[in-house]
Structures are given as C-alpha cells and as structure tokens.
Design a protein around this motif. Structure first.
Motif, PDB file in Angstrom:
ATOM      1  N   VAL A 199      19.331   1.608   7.663  1.00  0.00           N
ATOM      2  CA  VAL A 199      19.669   2.608   7.175  1.00  0.00           C
ATOM      3  C   VAL A 199      19.836   3.799   8.280  1.00  0.00           C
ATOM      4  N   GLY A 200      20.809   4.202   8.516  1.00  0.00           N
ATOM      5  CA  GLY A 200      20.777   5.211   9.511  1.00  0.00           C
ATOM      6  C   GLY A 200      20.984   6.840   9.069  1.00  0.00           C
ATOM      7  N   GLU A 201      21.617   7.638  10.036  1.00  0.00           N
ATOM      8  CA  GLU A 201      21.413   9.320   9.755  1.00  0.00           C
ATOM      9  C   GLU A 201      22.701   9.547   8.856  1.00  0.00           C
ATOM     10  N   ALA A 202      23.554   9.611   9.643  1.00  0.00           N
ATOM     11  CA  ALA A 202      24.930  10.023   8.942  1.00  0.00           C
ATOM     12  C   ALA A 202      26.055   9.758   9.629  1.00  0.00           C
ATOM     13  N   PRO A 203      27.380   9.537   8.989  1.00  0.00           N
ATOM     14  CA  PRO A 203      28.487   9.192   9.759  1.00  0.00           C
ATOM     15  C   PRO A 203      28.809  10.294  10.819  1.00  0.00           C
ATOM     16  N   GLY A 204      29.329   9.656  11.882  1.00  0.00           N
ATOM     17  CA  GLY A 204      29.891  10.255  13.081  1.00  0.00           C
ATOM     18  C   GLY A 204      31.398  10.423  12.877  1.00  0.00           C
ATOM     19  N   ALA A 205      31.947  10.704  13.767  1.00  0.00           N
ATOM     20  CA  ALA A 205      33.510  11.080  13.948  1.00  0.00           C
ATOM     21  C   ALA A 205      34.017   9.725  13.429  1.00  0.00           C
ATOM     22  N   ASP A 206      34.046   8.670  14.109  1.00  0.00           N
ATOM     23  CA  ASP A 206      34.666   7.299  14.026  1.00  0.00           C
ATOM     24  C   ASP A 206      34.622   6.764  12.350  1.00  0.00           C
ATOM     25  N   GLU A 207      33.283   7.133  11.900  1.00  0.00           N
ATOM     26  CA  GLU A 207      32.914   6.445  10.567  1.00  0.00           C
ATOM     27  C   GLU A 207      33.298   7.411   9.615  1.00  0.00           C
ATOM     28  N   ASP A 208      33.546   8.847  10.000  1.00  0.00           N
ATOM     29  CA  ASP A 208      34.386   9.630   9.283  1.00  0.00           C
ATOM     30  C   ASP A 208      35.938   9.389   9.030  1.00  0.00           C
TER      31      ASP A 208
ATOM     32  N   ARG B  88      33.837   3.897   7.087  1.00  0.00           N
ATOM     33  CA  ARG B  88      32.797   2.731   7.178  1.00  0.00           C
ATOM     34  C   ARG B  88      31.693   3.096   8.084  1.00  0.00           C
ATOM     35  N   PRO B  89      30.550   2.630   7.784  1.00  0.00           N
ATOM     36  CA  PRO B  89      29.085   2.959   8.637  1.00  0.00           C
ATOM     37  C   PRO B  89      29.167   2.400   9.976  1.00  0.00           C
ATOM     38  N   PHE B  90      28.931   2.924  10.971  1.00  0.00           N
ATOM     39  CA  PHE B  90      28.444   2.264  12.109  1.00  0.00           C
ATOM     40  C   PHE B  90      29.605   1.433  12.780  1.00  0.00           C
ATOM     41  N   VAL B  91      30.718   2.360  12.872  1.00  0.00           N
ATOM     42  CA  VAL B  91      31.706   1.607  13.670  1.00  0.00           C
ATOM     43  C   VAL B  91      32.208   2.160  14.983  1.00  0.00           C
TER      44      VAL B  91
ATOM     45  N   TYR C 197      14.257   2.930  17.034  1.00  0.00           N
ATOM     46  CA  TYR C 197      15.096   3.794  17.543  1.00  0.00           C
ATOM     47  C   TYR C 197      16.525   3.781  17.037  1.00  0.00           C
ATOM     48  N   HIS C 198      17.279   4.634  16.990  1.00  0.00           N
ATOM     49  CA  HIS C 198      18.567   4.844  16.683  1.00  0.00           C
ATOM     50  C   HIS C 198      19.580   4.017  17.624  1.00  0.00           C
ATOM     51  N   PRO C 199      20.670   3.479  17.233  1.00  0.00           N
ATOM     52  CA  PRO C 199      21.338   2.846  18.367  1.00  0.00           C
ATOM     53  C   PRO C 199      22.038   3.850  19.455  1.00  0.00           C
TER      54      PRO C 199
HETATM   55  N1  URA Z   1      25.098   7.167  13.334  1.00  0.00           N
HETATM   56  C1  URA Z   1      24.618   6.888  12.423  1.00  0.00           C
HETATM   57  O1  URA Z   1      23.589   7.211  11.825  1.00  0.00           O
HETATM   58  N2  URA Z   1      25.254   6.343  11.152  1.00  0.00           N
HETATM   59  C2  URA Z   1      26.604   5.633  11.366  1.00  0.00           C
HETATM   60  O2  URA Z   1      27.086   5.484  10.506  1.00  0.00           O
HETATM   61  C3  URA Z   1      27.120   6.069  12.556  1.00  0.00           C
HETATM   62  C4  URA Z   1      26.457   6.619  13.567  1.00  0.00           C
END
Ligand code: URA
Length: 253
Positions: free
Chosen positions: A111-120, A124-127, A225-227
């Motif tokens: 579980v991450g935080e929120a989509p960024g520009a690429d995900e938006d 798709r999450p974490f791309v 830690y977050h990537p």
């Molecule tokens: N960072 C996040 O927390 N989530 C994503 O989907 C992408 C980057």
C-alpha cells in the motif's frame, strides 16, 4: 424556464457531453481493469447504460473475466461502488482514477501513498520511477509483480504530488479497507509515512515503525520506506531489504 438576459445555456450540452465522455472513459477503465470484453465498442452503445449506475450494476453481476472468482468478485464490487468517484476535490484534477492492480488473492499487498503523474496518466499504481524500483524489490523477493497486489491510500493524484489532506484520506480510506478485506492477504507492506500512519493510526516516525510487524485487523503489517524515498536516499535500501526479508520469512511459514 424563461431565459433571462445574460443567461447562456450554450454550456449545458457541452457539459453533458463532457460528463458522458468521462463516464465512458471510466467504464472503459473499469472493464479494462476487470478484464471484461469491450465488445460494446464494436456495436451501438446504449447511452442509458453508460454511467456510474451501469458500472455498479455490472460490477455486481456474476462476472466472467479472469478476476471473476471468489475473492476477486468482492474486489470488483468495491471497484464498482467506487465508480466515477467525486467524493473529494481530487476528482477535479485527476486524469485517471488508480484503483490498484494485481492478484485478487495475493498473499502480499503493498500500500503506497497516492498516484503520481505516471500513474495518473496510465490508471495503474507504481508505474513511474518509484514503481520500477518497487517492481525490482518484489522480484528480489522471488515474486512476480502479478502475484502481489499493489494499491494506494488515495486513488487519485494530489495536484503537484502534494501530501494527501485528511479529508481526502477520510473519503478514500473506506475503499482501501474494503479492498484489503476482499483480498485478505497474509501480509501487508505499508510504503512510507502516509500509508503506515493511515493503516496503523499512529503518528510515530516511519524510522521507528519500520523493521518489525504491527497488526492491521490481525494481519501482520510491515511499514517500510517508500521507494520514492529510496530514490533520494539510496543508503536506506539496506533497511528496506531487511524489512522485506522479515516479510519473506513470514510468507514461508
Ligand atoms: N507513489 C505512490 O505512493 N503510489 C504510486 O502509485 C506511485 C508513486
């Protein structure tokens, strides 16, 4: 209604059309995520059928796609009820809602935080760059990305990647709770401060939370830690590697 001077109704058909296009986009996204055939693209569209209600009704109907069985269909229900979400301000600036992806029966959920520009942009999450690093971490654990499930606290991108606001978390969290209940993984990995704080209802620093299991609804939860933090602080990779080894040990039990 009588039109008074200065009342311009030219905007109405345009906003109706925009709403229709938006609903259609949303439906294509939902169907794509659920692996449903997009056969309505090659036959006339019943416009009465395009919209949140239709998405919801279809998501609740017996499904036939690859993610259709058992727990998978509960996840589909959650996606259906989220629909073309407008519960917080983020819907105004998002391009695509990012529900989450992966194995609906995953043993491990990130579980991450929120989509960024690429995900938006991709829905798709974490791309993006952080996502590529997360994929490497998953593979280093001996798993494939498709075997786990990946989602976020927020389903829509905060403009300029600002921090999530409490009311945005409050609007989105019920869907995350239901996603996690539908998957019922053996282990959850919370990526970064917002994820750990939201899931654990703690305000302790991530540096103090990481490194050992906590409990989320009786499921072992490892904060790490977050990537994106690792991209800025590669020295912290050692600690993340230690955390994922604890997860791997738990999954082997
Ligand atoms: N960072 C996040 O927390 N989530 C994503 O989907 C992408 C980057």
């Amino acid at each position: 209604m009588t039109k008074g001077p200065g009342m311009d109704t030219r905007g109405e058909p345009r906003s109706e059309l925009l709403a229709l296009v938006r609903s259609l986009k949303e439906r294509l996204q939902v169907d794509g995520e659920l692996g449903r055939p997009l056969s309505y693209l090659t036959r006339p569209i019943d416009f009465a059928d395009v919209g949140t209600a239709a998405i919801k009704a279809e998501a609740e109907a017996p499904a036939t796609g690859p993610a259709s069985s058992g727990i998978g269909s509960n996840l589909e229900k959650v996606r259906g009820e989220l629909g073309d979400c407008r519960r917080c301000v983020l819907h105004r600036t998002r391009r695509r809602l990012v529900f989450g992806e992966g194995n609906p029966k995953a043993e491990l959920v990130f579980v991450g935080e929120a989509p960024g520009a690429d995900e938006d942009a991709q829905g798709r999450p974490f791309v993006g760059r952080a996502g590529q690093l997360l994929t490497k971490i998953i593979e280093a654990m001996g798993l494939k990305r498709e075997e786990v499930y990946i989602c976020n606290i927020l389903k829509c991108r905060p403009p300029g990647n600002r921090n999530p606001e409490p009311d945005e978390i409050a609007s989105c969290e019920p869907f995350l709770i239901r996603q996690l209940a539908a998957i019922h993984p053996r282990v959850i990995c919370a990526l970064g401060t917002f994820s750990a704080h939201t899931l654990l209802k703690s305000e302790a620093p991530i540096s103090a939370l990481r490194g050992h299991f906590h409990s989320y609804q009786e499921i072992p939860l490892m904060p790490t830690y977050h990537p994106a933090y690792l991209l800025r602080n590669p020295g912290a990779k050692k600690q993340v590697w230690a955390d994922v080894q604890v997860i791997m040990k738990e999954l082997k039990k």
